[in-house]
Write an enzyme that holds these catalytic residues in place. Sequence first.
Site, short mmCIF file in Angstrom:
data_model
loop_
_atom_site.label_atom_id
_atom_site.label_comp_id
_atom_site.label_asym_id
_atom_site.label_seq_id
_atom_site.Cartn_x
_atom_site.Cartn_y
_atom_site.Cartn_z
N VAL A 1 38.36 34.18 41.38
CA VAL A 1 37.81 35.54 41.44
C VAL A 1 38.92 36.58 41.65
O VAL A 1 39.99 36.27 42.19
CB VAL A 1 36.77 35.69 42.59
CG1 VAL A 1 35.59 34.77 42.35
CG2 VAL A 1 37.40 35.44 43.95
N ASP A 2 38.64 37.82 41.19
CA ASP A 2 39.57 38.94 41.41
C ASP A 2 39.02 39.91 42.45
O ASP A 2 39.76 40.62 43.11
CB ASP A 2 39.77 39.74 40.11
CG ASP A 2 40.22 38.86 38.97
OD1 ASP A 2 41.10 38.00 39.20
OD2 ASP A 2 39.67 39.01 37.86
N THR A 3 37.69 39.97 42.54
CA THR A 3 37.02 40.97 43.36
C THR A 3 36.05 40.28 44.32
O THR A 3 35.36 39.34 43.92
CB THR A 3 36.22 41.95 42.46
OG1 THR A 3 37.11 42.50 41.49
CG2 THR A 3 35.56 43.05 43.28
#
Lengths: 396, 396
Positions: free
Chosen positions: A117-119
């Site tokens: 994930v990035d967020t």
Amino acid sequence: VVSRRVKPRRNMPAEARHIAVFAATIAAVLCIARFSTPPLRRAVRSSRLSAARASSIASFRPISSTGLSYSRGPKYQQLKGGASFSSSMEKAASTTMVATPPKVDSIDKAKDLLDSVDTIIFDCDGVIWKGDTLIDGIPETLDFLRQQGKTIYFVTNNARKSRAGFKKKFDDLGLSISSEEILSSAFAAAAYLDKIGFKVTGKSVYVIGDVGIGEELDLLGIQWHGGTADIGKGIELKSGFALPHDENVGAVIVGFDYGINYYKIQYAQLCINENPGCLFIATNLDALTHLTDSQEWAGNGAMVGAIKGCTGKEPTVVGKPSPLLIDYLVQKFGLKKDRILMVGDRLDTDILFGKENGLKSCLTLTGVTTEKKLFDDENKIIPDVYVDSINAFRGA
Amino acid sequence: VVSRRVKPRRNMPAEARHIAVFAATIAAVLCIARFSTPPLRRAVRSSRLSAARASSIASFRPISSTGLSYSRGPKYQQLKGGASFSSSMEKAASTTMVATPPKVDSIDKAKDLLDSVDTIIFDCDGVIWKGDTLIDGIPETLDFLRQQGKTIYFVTNNARKSRAGFKKKFDDLGLSISSEEILSSAFAAAAYLDKIGFKVTGKSVYVIGDVGIGEELDLLGIQWHGGTADIGKGIELKSGFALPHDENVGAVIVGFDYGINYYKIQYAQLCINENPGCLFIATNLDALTHLTDSQEWAGNGAMVGAIKGCTGKEPTVVGKPSPLLIDYLVQKFGLKKDRILMVGDRLDTDILFGKENGLKSCLTLTGVTTEKKLFDDENKIIPDVYVDSINAFRGA
């Protein structure tokens, strides 16, 4: 609303109506066949519940595998042997059986999760704090996630405060964040009006709710009235009295309001029923809320229910579990949904919100949900992973 | 209520649930097939409406020809040539086509109608009076009907007054009636508790509403609190504050209350959610009400909607169009339903109430419904007969 329920619906496709009516008939007949005569009331109630459930599911998202295909088959355990987290998650996603979610309880599993994930979107109460008390280790965990390059948001259905108001709460707890990292349902309501170009219509907003909604509208330069200014106002019970209302109101926003009164209800009713095209926006539909730490309190479901009950209209819901906030983030910042992790302590709001919107989801046990409840046969809302606390993200 | 909608329903038959979910899916797919991508929001809304309509119909009465089989075929005119009223009414009843109802506009037709019934139930506003003004000729008509040996009742969903309170209104208008001839929804709520033996449980009632409900409960010796005594009460927004509530409350009655506030909503929520088996009774669900003669006002649908929205519970409705009042009369006085005539000015409450309960029905044009609206293609609620005013019953 009884007095409106038999009015013809001009916009309803005949096929959909006939099928729904047919299904209700079949369901009612089955209920009657199943029970003998005495518990007829029970059969009628069951029929209503099933139709209501169908309605609720259909209204949220037309076709949703998470909403419609919960299996009643036997559970099976994921992550047996040495399978990596990512592959087990893919495996879980490819089956229709209900899987027990893996627990993130080692630095390796945490790394697998964070790499995917990035967020990260955090629910606040029960995740970051409990009532007015910060959960141990949270500042270090948030610092760690930022060092890892993750973008962080804090989401709450509490519409009483604006983002600036929530930032003050974070500040008071010793957490340094920016207002832009906060996604409150008051902000969501304003963002929705922004997205649909409400301001250029020149219309104004009538607010049922606390100060948060008005503060967010002010930031966008949208005119509004109501809110706390209408606490204590009443009506006159005399012949000839009519409550005047502003015909330029183009939207009514309903958020939690412990100053709710009949004046506000009637004002909102007049705007929605008599101003052509007037929008009806609900910050959220939560039945209960945490007004104080000693009791469960009637939530915004009450205020929205009052306006639904006198207008017969359904609101546009902007808070959890509506997709509007996520759509806004995705559109504004170009985020990829499957690289967003939703973290919360409630299965039926936070985790459902994540699953319905195509996000990854993580349940934390620091709030209202126990491990026992998560694994209960009756629970059909299964997060992708779960943690004892979000400190597990840094292996703590 | 969103936060509760995915909880498993222990009492729901699996068949009914699966069929309802299946129907919702089909309906959603049909909606999508019908519309192209841009109006997806419209498709979702339509799907919700159709499922909601199915829910509403299913909840009211499982199988109802009046509710489910409205024909869309061409109209045909009854009473052509010299057919008598009675035979034409039988003819109308034996067909599934939508018939235009005969008008009672001669002494012969009036005699036919009156010969077919023993009991007449009148809605009040728009039938007997308009606002505070008696409609011309009504005292003579009521006298005439009594001379003909008819039993008369006056029914109203207005729960603000008790029967004694309504009798005073009749007295003030120069109409001599007895309290027993009045069927108000406040009385209906008390009668319902009487019927189910509530008093012997020793439990008390919490009232949201005006003085009428409490006055009717007093007549039965049932303990209660709330009502107008809780106007102006508030809560404290401080840590540790909990609103105390009486654990002996066994029923919450919700009637129209222009003194509604958050204290009352929270009190009702606590009783319904936390007192085991606590009943939730609504006097009626009217969206709008005639509080003054200058404006439409938010009705009890708002108060009931608020309590539904924070409890997730459906109320037992005792006023129109619920069958409870009629069942009470039939049981108590041994009346025959098909010898009762329901007279009112509203198609979607009064006439529907008559039809759903197996009564004969008569629309009067002295209230909100015009002849044009009655014969509009979109109107599917057809009374057995209609009159210019109830003075037609005596050929006037």
